[in-house]
Design a protein around this motif. Sequence first.
Motif: not given
Length: 341
Positions: A109-113, A181-189, A230-237
Motif C-alpha cells: 500500500i501507499h500512505p495518504s497525505h 487511492p492511498p491505502g488500497l492494497p494492490h499487486a501488479i501481476g 499497517l494503520k494506513a491500510t484500507d481494510r474495508h471490503g
Amino acid sequence: MTTAPERPVLLPSNQPANRFYAGGSKIRAFRHEEGSTDHVPEDWVASTTTIFGEADTGLTELPTGERLRDAILGDPVGWLGRDHHAQFGADTKLLVKLLDAGQRLPVHIHPSHEFAQEHLGAGHGKAEAWYVVDGGTVHLGFARDVSATELSDWVREQNVDALLGAMHLLTVCAGDSIYVPPGLPHAIGAGVFIVEVQEPEDMSILLEWKGFAIDGPRHGHLGIGAEKALKATDRHGWSMAELETLLIHDGTGVHTLAAQAGSYFRAEHRSVAGETVLDAGFSILVILSGEGQLTAANGSRAVLAPGLTILTPHNIGNLTITGELTLLRCRPPLGQVPDSI
C-alpha cells in the motif's frame, strides 16, 4: 541563476539499478534502447524524487547534465508558471514512471497525505494512477472487510495465500487505466507494463515480502514499524461495483485518467489525427504510438515518436501537436487560479 529552457526537453531513460523485483525488458523495448534489463523495472521520468532513504538515486538528470530538481529551484516560475509557484512553490507535485513487472509485485500500500505528514514528515502521500500499455492481471483491494488483527497476523506470518485470497483479482488490457487511492492494497501481476502517474514520493508499505529480495521487517514499513504502518491500510471490503469506479476500460480518444485524483495530479490520454492545441503548462508527454511533431508557441519544436518522454516547461507556451499519434499528458494539479503567460 539557471533559467528554464525555452524548448521541449527530451528525457532519456532513468532506471535505478538493482531493485528488489525483476523487470526492465519491456521498458527497453518501448524506448528502443539497449542495455541491461535485469532488475531495472522502473523508469523514473522527470523525477525530482529520490528512492526512499537515499540522497540522489532516482533524480532525473537533464541533457545539460544538471539535475531537474536543481534546475526548477533556479527558475520555478519559468518551469512551473506563476500560479503554480504561488500555490505550491517549486514542488512539481508530480512523478511519472514506466513500470515493467517482470514478476508479480508484492502486495503493498501507499500512505495518504495525512498519514505521511503525521508519521513521516513528508509533503505528499502517494496516490497513483496506471495506464496499461501491456495487460495481464492485478490484485486490487480486499473483497471483504479485514480486521486489523487478521491483517497483522497475515503480515507477521507472511501468509501470502490468505492475503491474496482476500483480494480481488482483475484482468487488465492495453488501454485500460486504474486509479489506486492511498491505502488500497494492490499487486501488479507478472508481464504487466504500465505508465504510472503519482504524487512525488517513494513510500511503500509492504504487506508481503516472502520470496522477494528485500528484508521486509526492516525495510518494508518506512522505519515506523509494522504496527503503525499497517494503520494506513484500507481494510474495508470493496464490491466490484465500487472497484469499477476506479477503472476506465479500453480508453481511446481524449479522456481523463483518474479524475478522482485531480487534487494530486492530472493525466489525460489523447489520440491526435491531424492537429490539436494543448494549453501551456509544466507537463510530461509519453508518446505511446504513431508519429508527429510538437510546436510550442515560442516556435520551438520536438519530433514525437513511440517511446519518447518529453518534458514541457511552462514558459514555452501553448503546444500544437500535429500528426497521427497517441500520447499521455501528465501534469501537476490545477492551481486555484488558471495560469497564463
